[in-house]
Design an enzyme around this catalytic site. Structure first.
Site, short mmCIF file in Angstrom:
data_model
loop_
_atom_site.label_atom_id
_atom_site.label_comp_id
_atom_site.label_asym_id
_atom_site.label_seq_id
_atom_site.Cartn_x
_atom_site.Cartn_y
_atom_site.Cartn_z
N GLN A 18 0.70 -1.11 -0.07
CA GLN A 18 -0.07 -0.02 -0.19
C GLN A 18 0.91 1.31 0.02
O GLN A 18 1.68 1.34 0.95
CB GLN A 18 -1.03 -0.13 1.23
CG GLN A 18 -1.72 1.19 1.33
CD GLN A 18 -2.65 1.03 2.65
OE1 GLN A 18 -2.13 0.67 3.82
NE2 GLN A 18 -3.83 1.66 2.92
N GLU B 134 -13.76 -2.80 4.91
CA GLU B 134 -13.39 -3.74 6.08
C GLU B 134 -14.12 -3.03 7.11
O GLU B 134 -13.56 -2.69 8.00
CB GLU B 134 -11.93 -3.36 5.98
CG GLU B 134 -11.16 -4.11 6.98
CD GLU B 134 -11.41 -5.78 6.95
OE1 GLU B 134 -12.16 -6.23 6.53
OE2 GLU B 134 -10.22 -6.30 7.22
#
Lengths: 370, 400
Positions: B126, B244
């Site tokens: 990321q 999430e």
């Protein structure tokens, strides 16, 4: 897995919420508390008319046929409104004991609003030990005579009949040998008094008092079961009170101006209001858990769930209560403002039927909360 | 209102539990149970075992390898996976870039990347945080300028977890400086082998090397590596984080930690008895269990709300799960540190621990107790620090 209410439950919630909104405004409640009994017989009749006094009784007992979820809905609304009527004493404890002993002669009268009950169980040195019963029951012929002193009897001052626990055999602290008896309150030596949260209680002395009926000679499992149901009710009541306090606090933060702006614009205060929300939601989750476990026949699993819920709700109540006052400032210190009254009620709930420390210790003794 | 699981849900749970315990090698699960990290190869091995059974990316669209599960089934899956100490399918692939590509990527992106991400043939990392853009992520300055059919990327990313293993990185880069900071960001995929990409490891306080700085120096990548539309990257990042919303509490992991704490506390002496029988220790342990039960009930309430929320839209209540979930995970590391006591002191690297031929010093798991306590302080910082979660709740729920 389902958290939705049924249509009937939603209707019940609407009607109890409306009743509380209509009859439990802050000023109305203040007048009610000032009355000699500290609660309103008119409101009691309204509760009866709506069927709420029989909410946990079966339909053939004159009730609504509800269970723990229905009781939770009532408790939540009563917690928000700080309802002063003796619902907990009469319906949760009193009718609960009658129902679980199978002695249902009087439940129809409870549901109709014609009979007030109280549960005389606690004694001076029992602390939170439900088996600490020294009051004795002696059988002569067909009658039982009760002798002993009961303390902190919730709404024991106004009850028409008292359900009293008394030792039939065994020693203080034995779970076996505790009987449950129904006693007519007329003629009893009762010393009534207000409690910190504006409700009422009484010290009651029994001196060879004749029992009207024997409810059970093996009462401990029933007492334990009804107390678990009562704790589930109190958890839901506390959540209602916390939710109201939290909403009031957030509203206040949006309108109260200091330093030229609403205090709710200060991040340090926003975060404290969020921490109250977190505590409220954890408590709500555990009140739901207690509700769903309250009718579990496995006393061990039920007791663990109830204790875990009481710990979380007790911790949350202390946090939310103290912060609601702090974030308001001086106004919440006055009897003129609702938050302080909720705070008082939450404080007393924490001390009923096992405080946070007691339930934590109990679970620690068992080794696990799971 | 009913807390019980259906017979189908219970059977589903039993089937998953059996699979996780039998199909995923015990040597990998034991490492996680003892507080060690799975190696790159072990992470790949484990995820490929799950993927072969359709269990690596169950929340993806069915067309791209997902399962058409109910929110409850997803919850049961997470709970069992975590309790079995199975390495969680790599978040960067499965929870982050995969869903973004599946939702916003071109057909070519989907065909090129999704199956490989699910199978961990490509390891993603990321590229979000920067030295001067942490909680204020939208102020990021890494730039991507168009040059014909290419982007030219300049800048620096940081806290890039397992960047040293990665084949690809998904980068948030500034593509327009003239607009509001959230509206000039694009989401671009970069091959880590591209010239000009440099990875520098950062050693964290546990002694491990988990995070990295990643430098972009005149890095040229094809224009088509842009996901979705130019300058919409912030929306995709929010979608990614909103995806999430229930797994964030990691309750199964805390359950597994508590089990291990119990096992070890039963072997340690305290006074005349064992630590597990010490009343004070038990109160602390039970206190964490109660918090975990309250969190799990809250998670189930959020799961139940899933049905009525559009996909990818964050539920602000998941911020409650993040705050309390991270606090409880950290509480388990404190308890473990209490159990291990003075034997928390000896320090060994992961490599030394894995290759050890000598008798360990002190109780089992002693060597990982302090590193885990140190390392898990990150949980209340990453993924939106707990202070950011409070900001979200203040705005979205309380209306400040």
């Amino acid at each position: 897995m389902d958290f939705d209410l049924t249509d009937d439950q939603r209707m019940l919630k609407d009607s109890v919420d409306r009743l509380v909104a209509d009859t439990y405004g802050f000023e109305q409640r203040k007048q009610i508390l000032k009355s000699p009994e500290g609660w309103s017989r008119d409101n009691w009749q309204r509760l009866a008319d709506l069927g709420l006094l029989g909410v946990n009784l079966s339909e053939d007992q004159g009730g609504f046929g509800g269970g723990p979820v229905e009781m939770m809905l009532v408790a939540d609304a009563f917690g928000r409104g700080l309802v002063a009527e003796p619902f907990f004493a009469t319906c949760v404890l009193g009718a609960g004991l009658l129902r679980h002993t199978g002695q249902v002669d009087h439940v129809a009268a409870v549901a109709a609003g014609e009979l007030l009950l109280a549960f005389a169980h606690h004694e001076r040195h029992a602390r939170y030990d439900l088996s600490h019963v020294t009051t004795s029951a002696l059988q002569t012929g067909d009658t039982w005579e009760i002798t002993g002193e009961k303390s902190l009897v919730l709404h024991g001052d106004c009850a028409d009949k008292i359900i009293v626990s008394a030792r039939v055999s065994g020693a203080v602290g034995d779970e076996a040998g505790i009987g449950l008896f129904l006693v007519n309150a007329a003629g009893l030596a009762r010393r009534g008094y207000p409690t910190q949260d504006g409700l009422r209680a009484a010290e009651i002395t029994f001196e060879a008092t004749k029992a009207e009926a024997v409810l059970s000679l093996d009462g401990f499992p029933i007492i334990s079961r009804v107390v678990d149901e009562a704790v589930a009710f109190l958890c839901a009541e506390a959540v209602g009170a916390m939710a109201d306090m939290h909403a009031t606090t957030v509203d206040y933060m949006k309108t109260r101006k200091q330093f030229g702006r609403a205090i709710g614009e200060f991040q340090v205060l926003q975060h404290r209001a969020v921490d109250m929300l977190v505590q409220l939601e954890l408590a709500r989750s555990m009140a739901l858990y207690a509700t769903m476990m309250a009718s579990d026949d496995d006393a061990g699993a039920r007791g663990k769930a109830i204790s875990a819920a009481k710990v979380q709700v007790g911790q949350s109540a202390r946090h939310v209560g103290q912060e609601a006052i702090q974030l308001h400032g001086g106004i919440a210190m006055t009897m003129e403002y609702k938050v302080g009254h909720h705070f008082k009620r939450l404080t007393m709930i924490e001390k009923m039927f096992g405080d946070t420390e007691t339930h934590l210790r109990r679970l620690a003794g068992l080794g696990t909360a799971f | 209102m009913d807390l019980s699981f259906t017979a189908e849900e219970r059977a589903f749970r039993a089937e998953l539990r059996d699979f996780f315990h039998t199909a995923v090698p015990e040597r990998i699960r034991r490492k996680l149970r003892e507080g060690l990290h799975a190696s790159r190869d072990e992470q790949v091995e484990s995820q490929q075992i799950l993927n072969a059974r359709g269990l690596a990316v169950p929340h993806w669209p069915v067309a791209w390898g997902g399962q058409d599960w109910s929110p409850i089934q997803t919850y049961i899956y997470q709970d069992e996976l975590q309790q079995a100490s199975v390495p969680y399918p790599l978040s960067f692939n499965c929870a982050m870039v995969g869903p973004v590509i599946a939702e916003f990527g071109s057909q070519a992106h989907k065909e090129r990347f999704l199956a490989r991400a699910a199978n961990l043939d490509d390891w993603w990392c990321q590229g979000f945080s920067e030295p001067n853009a942490g909680s204020d992520l939208a102020s990021l300055r890494t730039s991507a300028k168009r040059d014909g059919d290419f982007w030219v990327i300049e800048g620096q990313k940081t806290w890039t977890t397992q960047g040293q293993y990665a084949d690809w990185i998904f980068v948030l880069a500034r593509t327009d400086t003239a607009v509001k900071k959230q509206e000039g960001i694009s989401f671009i995929l970069v091959d880590m082998k591209t010239p000009g990409v440099t990875v520098r490891p950062i050693q964290t306080i546990d002694g491990g090397v988990e995070v990295n700085e990643v430098w972009f120096d005149n890095v040229r990548v094809p224009y088509d590596n842009l996901v979705g539309q130019e300058n919409k990257g912030w929306d995709y990042a929010k979608f990614l984080l909103g995806n999430e919303r229930t797994g964030i509490a990691r309750i199964g992991i805390s359950k597994a930690r508590l089990l291990r704490i119990r096992e070890l506390a039963a072997m340690e002496r305290m006074g005349e008895g064992r630590l597990i029988d010490d009343p004070h220790f038990r109160e602390k342990l039970v206190g964490v269990e109660i918090g975990l039960k309250a969190l799990e009930m809250t998670q189930l309430r959020v799961v139940a709300q899933e049905r009525s929320l559009p996909r990818g839209k964050p539920n602000p209540m998941s911020s409650v799960l993040k705050i309390k979930g991270s606090e409880l995970q950290q509480a388990t590391t404190e308890l473990m540190l209490d159990v291990i006591g003075p034997y928390a002191a000896p320090f060994f690297t992961d490599e030394e621990l894995e290759g050890r031929n000598e008798t360990p010093i002190g109780p089992d798991d002693a060597a990982t107790a302090a590193p885990m306590y140190f390392n898990w302080r990150k949980i209340s910082i990453y993924g939106g620090s707990n202070e950011i979660q409070r900001n979200i709740l203040a705005k979205a729920v309380l209306g400040f």
